[in-house]
Design a protein around this motif. Structure first.
Motif, PDB file in Angstrom:
ATOM      1  N   LEU A 246       0.800  -1.229   0.000  1.00  0.00           N
ATOM      2  CA  LEU A 246       0.000   0.000   0.000  1.00  0.00           C
ATOM      3  C   LEU A 246       0.830   1.275   0.000  1.00  0.00           C
ATOM      4  O   LEU A 246       0.319   2.345  -0.340  1.00  0.00           O
ATOM      5  CB  LEU A 246      -0.935   0.003   1.211  1.00  0.00           C
ATOM      6  N   VAL A 247       2.101   1.183   0.373  1.00  0.00           N
ATOM      7  CA  VAL A 247       2.962   2.364   0.389  1.00  0.00           C
ATOM      8  C   VAL A 247       4.040   2.272  -0.688  1.00  0.00           C
ATOM      9  O   VAL A 247       4.182   3.166  -1.526  1.00  0.00           O
ATOM     10  CB  VAL A 247       3.618   2.552   1.783  1.00  0.00           C
ATOM     11  N   VAL A 248       4.799   1.183  -0.664  1.00  0.00           N
ATOM     12  CA  VAL A 248       5.948   1.065  -1.576  1.00  0.00           C
ATOM     13  C   VAL A 248       5.537   0.683  -2.995  1.00  0.00           C
ATOM     14  O   VAL A 248       6.048   1.237  -3.968  1.00  0.00           O
ATOM     15  CB  VAL A 248       6.969   0.040  -1.026  1.00  0.00           C
ATOM     16  N   MET A 249       4.605  -0.254  -3.133  1.00  0.00           N
ATOM     17  CA  MET A 249       4.251  -0.754  -4.474  1.00  0.00           C
ATOM     18  C   MET A 249       2.745  -0.878  -4.692  1.00  0.00           C
ATOM     19  O   MET A 249       2.250  -1.922  -5.120  1.00  0.00           O
ATOM     20  CB  MET A 249       4.932  -2.107  -4.706  1.00  0.00           C
ATOM     21  N   PRO A 250       1.970   0.173  -4.413  1.00  0.00           N
ATOM     22  CA  PRO A 250       0.520   0.077  -4.608  1.00  0.00           C
ATOM     23  C   PRO A 250       0.144  -0.109  -6.072  1.00  0.00           C
ATOM     24  O   PRO A 250      -0.861  -0.746  -6.398  1.00  0.00           O
ATOM     25  CB  PRO A 250      -0.001   1.414  -4.068  1.00  0.00           C
ATOM     26  N   ASP A 251       0.948   0.444  -6.984  1.00  0.00           N
ATOM     27  CA  ASP A 251       0.662   0.307  -8.413  1.00  0.00           C
ATOM     28  C   ASP A 251       0.828  -1.135  -8.876  1.00  0.00           C
ATOM     29  O   ASP A 251       0.016  -1.659  -9.653  1.00  0.00           O
ATOM     30  CB  ASP A 251       1.564   1.236  -9.223  1.00  0.00           C
ATOM     31  N   VAL A 252       1.869  -1.811  -8.385  1.00  0.00           N
ATOM     32  CA  VAL A 252       2.094  -3.208  -8.764  1.00  0.00           C
ATOM     33  C   VAL A 252       1.009  -4.095  -8.160  1.00  0.00           C
ATOM     34  O   VAL A 252       0.516  -5.025  -8.804  1.00  0.00           O
ATOM     35  CB  VAL A 252       3.488  -3.680  -8.311  1.00  0.00           C
ATOM     36  N   ALA A 253       0.609  -3.790  -6.920  1.00  0.00           N
ATOM     37  CA  ALA A 253      -0.453  -4.562  -6.273  1.00  0.00           C
ATOM     38  C   ALA A 253      -1.754  -4.453  -7.066  1.00  0.00           C
ATOM     39  O   ALA A 253      -2.436  -5.463  -7.304  1.00  0.00           O
ATOM     40  CB  ALA A 253      -0.660  -4.075  -4.841  1.00  0.00           C
ATOM     41  N   ALA A 254      -2.091  -3.244  -7.513  1.00  0.00           N
ATOM     42  CA  ALA A 254      -3.325  -3.040  -8.268  1.00  0.00           C
ATOM     43  C   ALA A 254      -3.218  -3.605  -9.674  1.00  0.00           C
ATOM     44  O   ALA A 254      -4.218  -4.045 -10.257  1.00  0.00           O
ATOM     45  CB  ALA A 254      -3.666  -1.553  -8.326  1.00  0.00           C
TER      46      ALA A 254
END
Length: 258
Positions: free
Chosen positions: A112-120
């Motif tokens: 949610l902080v470092v890689m929210p774009d990759v998670a989504a």
């Protein structure tokens, strides 16, 4: 050196998830960072992870995602290939240790902080289990670290260290890790199961691979009550497991025949 990773307070995790819902991958990329006001660390001794290590980890994972179609939605094969490659990156380069890897708050910080774009990009609905760390076995990154941790072979050559990652798909590995109190907590046993399963001919006619694996794991759990698998040499353990696979095949073929 083992570092302490930042962790995200639960209320902040929930709030950040809601803020991320419905946002485009490009927009979430702009929100990515390596710090947050609601960060805390484990109370145990140790050095806190330098922020440059977080930036390097993000770069490596984002680079892997780009190789697999990011920011465009990945096809199923791209997603599966990304998972395998990212599992190796997270385990080899993050420096996370098992005692820290069980903490959902750590994984929430990464997703949610470092890689929210990759998670989504990987899971567009940002389901709670995928980003909050409420179930590490389903977390977008946590499940991959544990998969690599349990399957990597320290005795193999560097290029073969993570070869076992490609043997089992996510659903099959989930069956093993879901039984982590009796099976999934032993890397020695998990690696032996994978080596044994790799040699099984899965073309069993009416016997489904998933059903066969489930029956096989039930037999492993029952035998685990009487045998210390971790004390067995690898070749002896694999022989025992091969016997159990044979028993499962015979039992399930008997069911389909009747």
């Amino acid at each position: 050196m083992a570092y302490l990773y930042p962790r995200l307070l639960p209320k902040a995790s929930v709030s950040l998830r809601y803020e991320c819902l419905g946002r485009a991958v490009d927009e979430l990329r702009e929100r990515a960072g390596v710090s947050h006001p609601a960060v805390f660390y484990a109370a145990t001794g140790g050095m806190r992870l330098p922020q440059q290590r977080l930036r390097a980890l993000r770069e490596a994972v984002v680079g892997c995602a780009i190789d697999h179609g990011y920011p465009a939605s990945p096809a199923r094969r791209q997603a599966a290939s990304f998972d395998i490659a990212t599992a190796e990156i997270l385990h080899r380069e993050s420096g996370i240790i098992p005692a820290e890897a069980v903490a959902g708050d750590l994984w929430a910080f990464l997703s949610l902080v470092v890689m929210p774009d990759v998670a989504a990009w990987r899971f567009p609905d940002l389901h709670r289990d995928r980003v909050l760390g409420t179930d590490v076995t389903r977390h977008v990154f946590g499940r991959l670290w544990w998969r690599a941790h349990l399957l990597h072979d320290e005795g193999a050559d560097r290029e073969d260290l993570y070869a076992a990652l490609s043997v089992l798909g996510e659903a099959a590995f989930d069956q093993i890790y879901a039984r982590r109190t009796s099976i999934g907590g032993s890397p020695h046993l998990v690696r032996a199961i994978v080596r044994t399963w790799e040699g099984v001919d899965v073309a069993h006619g009416d016997v489904g691979e998933r059903d066969l694996l489930r029956d096989f794991l039930k037999r492993v759990r029952r035998l685990n009550a009487f045998i210390s698998f971790d004390s067995l040499p690898a070749d002896v353990l694999e022989e025992e497991l091969s016997t159990l696979v044979g028993e499962s095949l015979r039992a399930m073929r008997g069911k389909t025949a009747s």
